[in-house]
Design an enzyme around this catalytic site. Structure first.
Site, PDB file in Angstrom:
ATOM      1  N   HIS A 138       0.901  -0.448  -0.163  1.00  0.00           N
ATOM      2  CA  HIS A 138       0.007   0.284  -0.006  1.00  0.00           C
ATOM      3  C   HIS A 138       1.342   0.745   0.061  1.00  0.00           C
ATOM      4  O   HIS A 138       2.165   1.375   0.677  1.00  0.00           O
ATOM      5  CB  HIS A 138      -0.492  -0.034   1.202  1.00  0.00           C
ATOM      6  CG  HIS A 138      -1.754   1.027   1.392  1.00  0.00           C
ATOM      7  ND1 HIS A 138      -1.380   2.636   1.608  1.00  0.00           N
ATOM      8  CD2 HIS A 138      -3.430   0.736   1.185  1.00  0.00           C
ATOM      9  CE1 HIS A 138      -3.063   3.615   1.688  1.00  0.00           C
ATOM     10  NE2 HIS A 138      -3.711   1.868   1.640  1.00  0.00           N
ATOM     11  N   ASP A 215       3.324  -4.626   8.153  1.00  0.00           N
ATOM     12  CA  ASP A 215       2.406  -3.190   7.789  1.00  0.00           C
ATOM     13  C   ASP A 215       0.792  -4.591   7.988  1.00  0.00           C
ATOM     14  O   ASP A 215       0.448  -5.272   7.086  1.00  0.00           O
ATOM     15  CB  ASP A 215       2.061  -2.218   6.436  1.00  0.00           C
ATOM     16  CG  ASP A 215       0.777  -2.177   5.660  1.00  0.00           C
ATOM     17  OD1 ASP A 215      -0.253  -2.572   6.706  1.00  0.00           O
ATOM     18  OD2 ASP A 215      -0.114  -1.500   4.725  1.00  0.00           O
ATOM     19  N   GLN A 218      -3.832  -4.793   6.711  1.00  0.00           N
ATOM     20  CA  GLN A 218      -5.202  -6.044   6.713  1.00  0.00           C
ATOM     21  C   GLN A 218      -5.077  -6.946   7.381  1.00  0.00           C
ATOM     22  O   GLN A 218      -5.332  -8.800   6.945  1.00  0.00           O
ATOM     23  CB  GLN A 218      -5.149  -5.894   4.855  1.00  0.00           C
ATOM     24  CG  GLN A 218      -5.297  -4.988   4.330  1.00  0.00           C
ATOM     25  CD  GLN A 218      -6.508  -4.662   4.576  1.00  0.00           C
ATOM     26  OE1 GLN A 218      -7.609  -4.996   4.601  1.00  0.00           O
ATOM     27  NE2 GLN A 218      -7.207  -2.516   4.331  1.00  0.00           N
ATOM     28  N   LYS A 241     -10.714  -0.793  10.530  1.00  0.00           N
ATOM     29  CA  LYS A 241     -10.672  -1.941   9.321  1.00  0.00           C
ATOM     30  C   LYS A 241     -10.748  -3.279  10.271  1.00  0.00           C
ATOM     31  O   LYS A 241     -10.774  -4.361   9.643  1.00  0.00           O
ATOM     32  CB  LYS A 241      -9.230  -2.029   8.726  1.00  0.00           C
ATOM     33  CG  LYS A 241      -8.585  -0.927   7.853  1.00  0.00           C
ATOM     34  CD  LYS A 241      -7.439  -0.910   6.316  1.00  0.00           C
ATOM     35  CE  LYS A 241      -7.418   0.161   5.859  1.00  0.00           C
ATOM     36  NZ  LYS A 241      -7.931   0.250   5.037  1.00  0.00           N
ATOM     37  N   CYS A 379      -5.080   2.689  -3.408  1.00  0.00           N
ATOM     38  CA  CYS A 379      -3.830   3.130  -2.742  1.00  0.00           C
ATOM     39  C   CYS A 379      -2.789   1.983  -3.145  1.00  0.00           C
ATOM     40  O   CYS A 379      -1.866   1.880  -2.465  1.00  0.00           O
ATOM     41  CB  CYS A 379      -4.051   3.503  -1.369  1.00  0.00           C
ATOM     42  SG  CYS A 379      -4.466   4.749  -1.528  1.00  0.00           S
TER      43      CYS A 379
END
Ligand code: PLP
Length: 421
Positions: A138, A215, A218, A241, A379
């Site tokens: 991302h 990261d 997700q 999220k 993104c």
């Protein structure tokens, strides 16, 4: 997906009995019509919806307990501080971090990564040093490193992905060299759904003595994370999220690393003493939390993680895997559809394009059918470039999605075919 085996006490039944109807009742926002049709929400990778326990926890705090944290001796300030720091402990438990000193509240994943780039990277990196990322990141895990590279003369290296959207782990390993200072990778690609082999990447990073940032924007919603077992140095995620509110997120950092970093932002709460001769810093984690924090956001996030734990992280993940398998079969059977991202190990994301139809037109038409999906570059422009498409349509799944939602999506895609076919 809720097929009930004959023996209701069997462990198989226990696993299969994820009661999505009951879960849906926890999410008041789902109970509405859009464009005259019952809402089907398939955009949770962008932002998930919040269950009633999260809304209630936030409303309770705002109605009864609000005051500024840490600084007050009065009762409300003590209650606010307790709730805020209690949320930090919930996050610690959720990630299995060693200490709450390792849990920094930030605005979200983006801010967490920028914090590491500026507070860890900027004082350390020299011209020619390398930051290793992957092709499926991302923008939040690309641009902060580019900014840092511009400030320090460091270089961003990119490990390739294959035509299925899987990371080439051997290539990643070959890119680790004497100048590699940090490896920064997504846990799960938001554009492709690919789940990265974080344990193996962590082992490589450890073998080369290079810190690893993950990261987890997700990752957290779709599986259990154990930062200690995986050997992760920094882990970033966003509340919105994972069934929590916007404007709150977490940077987990291994204590030894955080302790060695200067503050990122200056102001109230992050100091121990201030004088015109100079200032000294507060302890971890507050050294990185300048100014009044997002108190209600942290409380909402704590409630969201509790909610996910009550549903069962593994049960939710298994439910989403069933939805993903169903959607993969059904959507790829629609004439003209091409899936973008077909990795063997994926989580809750189905990206696709349709012959002769721009993804934005797909999104607009399915919206008129009451189905909310995301269209665009997500993104992740380098991913789009890698697959030779300007954009994709993306359906993403969460605990509250039902197999009927996929039927509705497929019916809506047939409408798209009627218009553009
Ligand atoms: N990383 C990934 C993989 C994401 O999917 C997102 C959001 O879509 C982000 C980072 C940025 O998250 P936020 O906008 O909450 O900071």
């Amino acid at each position: 997906m809720n097929a009930a085996p004959a023996n209701r006490d069997s462990p198989i039944h226990a696993r299969a009995a994820f009661d999505v109807e009951r879960v849906r009742r926890d999410f008041p926002v789902l109970d509405q019509q859009v464009h005259g049709r019952p809402l089907v929400y398939l955009d949770s990778a962008a932002s998930s919806q919040r269950p009633r326990p999260v809304l209630d926890a936030m409303a309770h705090y705002e109605t009864h307990d609000h005051a500024n944290v840490h600084r007050g001796v009065h009762l409300l300030s003590q209650r606010a501080t307790e709730a805020f720091e209690g949320a930090r402990e919930r996050v610690r438990r959720f990630l299995n971090a060693a200490s709450t000193r390792e849990i920094v509240f930030v605005r979200g994943t983006t801010e967490a990564i920028n914090l590491v780039a500026q507070a860890w990277g900027r004082p350390r990196l020299a011209p020619g040093d390398e930051i290793l990322i992957t092709w499926l990141e991302h923008h939040a895990n690309i641009v902060p490193w580019q900014l840092l590279a511009g400030q320090t003369g460091a270089v961003v290296k990119v490990a390739p992905i294959d035509d299925r959207g899987e990371l080439d782990l051997d290539a990643l390993e070959r890119l680790i060299g004497p100048k590699t200072r940090l490896i920064a990778v997504a846990h799960v690609s938001n554009a492709l759904g690919t789940v990265l082999p974080i344990g193996r990447i962590a082992a490589l990073a450890r073998a080369h003595g290079v810190p690893l940032l993950v990261d987890g924007a997700q990752g957290v919603p779709h599986g259990r994370i154990d930062v200690r077992a995986l050997g992760i140095d920094f882990y970033a995620f966003s509340g919105h999220k994972v069934y929590g509110p916007t404007g709150i997120g977490v940077l987990y950092g291994r204590e030894a690393l955080l302790a060695d970093m200067p503050p990122w932002q200056g102001g109230g709460d992050m100091i121990r003493t201030v004088s015109f001769a100079g200032s000294t810093w507060n302890e971890l984690p507050w050294k990185f939390e300048a100014g009044t924090p997002n108190i209600v956001g942290a409380i909402g996030l704590g409630a969201a993680l509790d909610y996910l734990e009550r549903l069962g992280v593994e049960a939710v993940a298994a439910h989403e895997q069933q939805l993903l398998a169903l959607a993969t079969r059904a959507v790829s059977a629609v004439p003209g559809v091409r899936l973008i991202g077909t990795a063997a190990h994926k989580a809750a994301v189905l990206s696709f394009v349709m012959e002769g139809t721009h993804p934005h037109d797909i999104g607009t038409i399915v919206d008129m059918e009451g189905v909310a999906i995301r269209t665009g570059h997500h993104c992740a422009m380098p991913v789009m470039e890698r697959f030779g498409v300007p954009a994709t349509a993306r359906a993403s799944f969460a605990c509250y999605n039902h197999p009927h939602d996929i039927e509705r999506l497929v019916a809506a895609l047939h409408k798209v075919r009627e218009v553009f076919g």
